[in-house]
Scaffold this motif. Structure first.
Motif, PDB file in Angstrom:
ATOM      1  N   SER A  95       0.904  -1.233   0.102  1.00  0.00           N
ATOM      2  CA  SER A  95       0.063  -0.110   0.164  1.00  0.00           C
ATOM      3  C   SER A  95       0.918   1.006   0.073  1.00  0.00           C
ATOM      4  CB  SER A  95      -0.925  -0.069   1.254  1.00  0.00           C
ATOM      5  OG  SER A  95      -1.765   1.066   1.027  1.00  0.00           O
ATOM      6  N   VAL A  96       2.001   1.289   0.942  1.00  0.00           N
ATOM      7  CA  VAL A  96       2.841   2.464   0.714  1.00  0.00           C
ATOM      8  C   VAL A  96       3.573   2.763  -0.596  1.00  0.00           C
ATOM      9  CG1 VAL A  96       5.013   3.249   1.733  1.00  0.00           C
ATOM     10  CG2 VAL A  96       3.347   2.365   3.230  1.00  0.00           C
ATOM     11  N   ASN A 126       0.769   4.113  -3.001  1.00  0.00           N
ATOM     12  CA  ASN A 126       0.205   5.434  -2.450  1.00  0.00           C
ATOM     13  C   ASN A 126       1.147   6.467  -2.173  1.00  0.00           C
ATOM     14  OD1 ASN A 126      -2.812   4.726  -2.710  1.00  0.00           O
ATOM     15  ND2 ASN A 126      -2.145   3.094  -1.325  1.00  0.00           N
ATOM     16  N   HIS A 127       2.356   6.348  -2.299  1.00  0.00           N
ATOM     17  CA  HIS A 127       3.445   7.360  -1.993  1.00  0.00           C
ATOM     18  C   HIS A 127       3.329   8.491  -2.841  1.00  0.00           C
ATOM     19  CE1 HIS A 127       7.387   9.071  -1.152  1.00  0.00           C
ATOM     20  NE2 HIS A 127       7.077   8.527   0.291  1.00  0.00           N
ATOM     21  N   PRO A 128       3.355   9.670  -2.336  1.00  0.00           N
ATOM     22  CA  PRO A 128       3.315  10.855  -3.117  1.00  0.00           C
ATOM     23  C   PRO A 128       4.345  11.043  -4.343  1.00  0.00           C
ATOM     24  CG  PRO A 128       3.138  11.399  -1.072  1.00  0.00           C
ATOM     25  CD  PRO A 128       3.407   9.939  -0.731  1.00  0.00           C
ATOM     26  N   GLY A 157       0.757   9.309  -5.762  1.00  0.00           N
ATOM     27  CA  GLY A 157      -0.241   9.015  -4.580  1.00  0.00           C
ATOM     28  C   GLY A 157      -0.722  10.184  -4.217  1.00  0.00           C
ATOM     29  N   PRO A 167      -0.967  12.792  -0.803  1.00  0.00           N
ATOM     30  CA  PRO A 167      -0.507  12.840   0.345  1.00  0.00           C
ATOM     31  C   PRO A 167      -1.039  12.395   1.670  1.00  0.00           C
ATOM     32  CG  PRO A 167      -0.017  14.774  -0.980  1.00  0.00           C
ATOM     33  CD  PRO A 167      -0.756  13.749  -1.577  1.00  0.00           C
ATOM     34  N   LYS A 215      -3.696  10.271   1.730  1.00  0.00           N
ATOM     35  CA  LYS A 215      -4.032   8.916   1.944  1.00  0.00           C
ATOM     36  C   LYS A 215      -2.458   8.414   2.527  1.00  0.00           C
ATOM     37  CE  LYS A 215      -5.741   5.020   0.048  1.00  0.00           C
ATOM     38  NZ  LYS A 215      -6.541   4.359  -1.367  1.00  0.00           N
ATOM     39  N   ALA A 216      -1.352   8.784   2.075  1.00  0.00           N
ATOM     40  CA  ALA A 216      -0.106   8.148   2.407  1.00  0.00           C
ATOM     41  C   ALA A 216       0.001   8.500   4.035  1.00  0.00           C
ATOM     42  CB  ALA A 216       0.997   9.119   1.649  1.00  0.00           C
ATOM     43  N   ILE A 232      -1.826   5.997   5.850  1.00  0.00           N
ATOM     44  CA  ILE A 232      -1.393   4.558   5.787  1.00  0.00           C
ATOM     45  C   ILE A 232      -0.236   4.560   6.757  1.00  0.00           C
ATOM     46  CG2 ILE A 232       0.042   2.980   4.517  1.00  0.00           C
ATOM     47  CD1 ILE A 232      -1.628   4.069   2.030  1.00  0.00           C
ATOM     48  N   SER A 233       0.294   5.769   7.054  1.00  0.00           N
ATOM     49  CA  SER A 233       1.337   6.045   8.029  1.00  0.00           C
ATOM     50  C   SER A 233       0.592   5.711   9.447  1.00  0.00           C
ATOM     51  CB  SER A 233       2.098   7.210   7.990  1.00  0.00           C
ATOM     52  OG  SER A 233       2.863   7.205   7.105  1.00  0.00           O
TER      53      SER A 233
END
Length: 116
Positions: A85-86, A89-91, A95, A97, A99-100, A103-104
């Motif tokens: 997922s990271v 969805n990483h910016p 992805g 920011p 949502k990232a 996820i964190s």
């Protein structure tokens, strides 16, 4: 000049016949394609998340929905889903920011429960 026009015409005709053949083949393959789509899990298309938005405080249920795993999934499966997922969805890879960041929060929730 006439040979170029002839070659272009033959190319267009060949593309037309190939397209017609592909459409006819697709009609015959439709039952198999439907069967494959029905055999896939529902979360494969919906992302495994419900449409009501994020909750103010991260819960175990929301974390599991974001990762597309069961709330009772083991740590190995949850970590693998989190890593995937990271990556998706990483910016830096396009992805969002927000949502990232959520996820964190999932990772923070998992680590907090692991320490308990």
């Amino acid at each position: 000049m006439a040979s170029i026009v002839g070659a272009v015409g033959l190319t267009i005709a060949a593309a037309g016949f190939a397209g017609r053949y592909a459409l006819q083949a697709m009609k015959h393959m439709e039952p198999q394609v439907k069967q494959v789509f029905q055999s896939l899990p529902k979360s494969a298309f919906s992302g495994g998340y419900y449409g009501s938005g994020f909750e103010p405080q991260m819960t175990k249920r929301e974390a599991a929905l974001m990762l597309g795993v069961s709330p009772t999934a083991n740590r190995v499966k949850t970590r693998g889903a989190h890593r995937q997922s990271v990556l998706l969805n990483h910016p830096d890879t396009g992805g969002l920011p927000y949502k990232a960041a959520k996820i964190s929060d999932v990772k923070d929730l998992q680590e907090g429960q692991a320490k308990k």
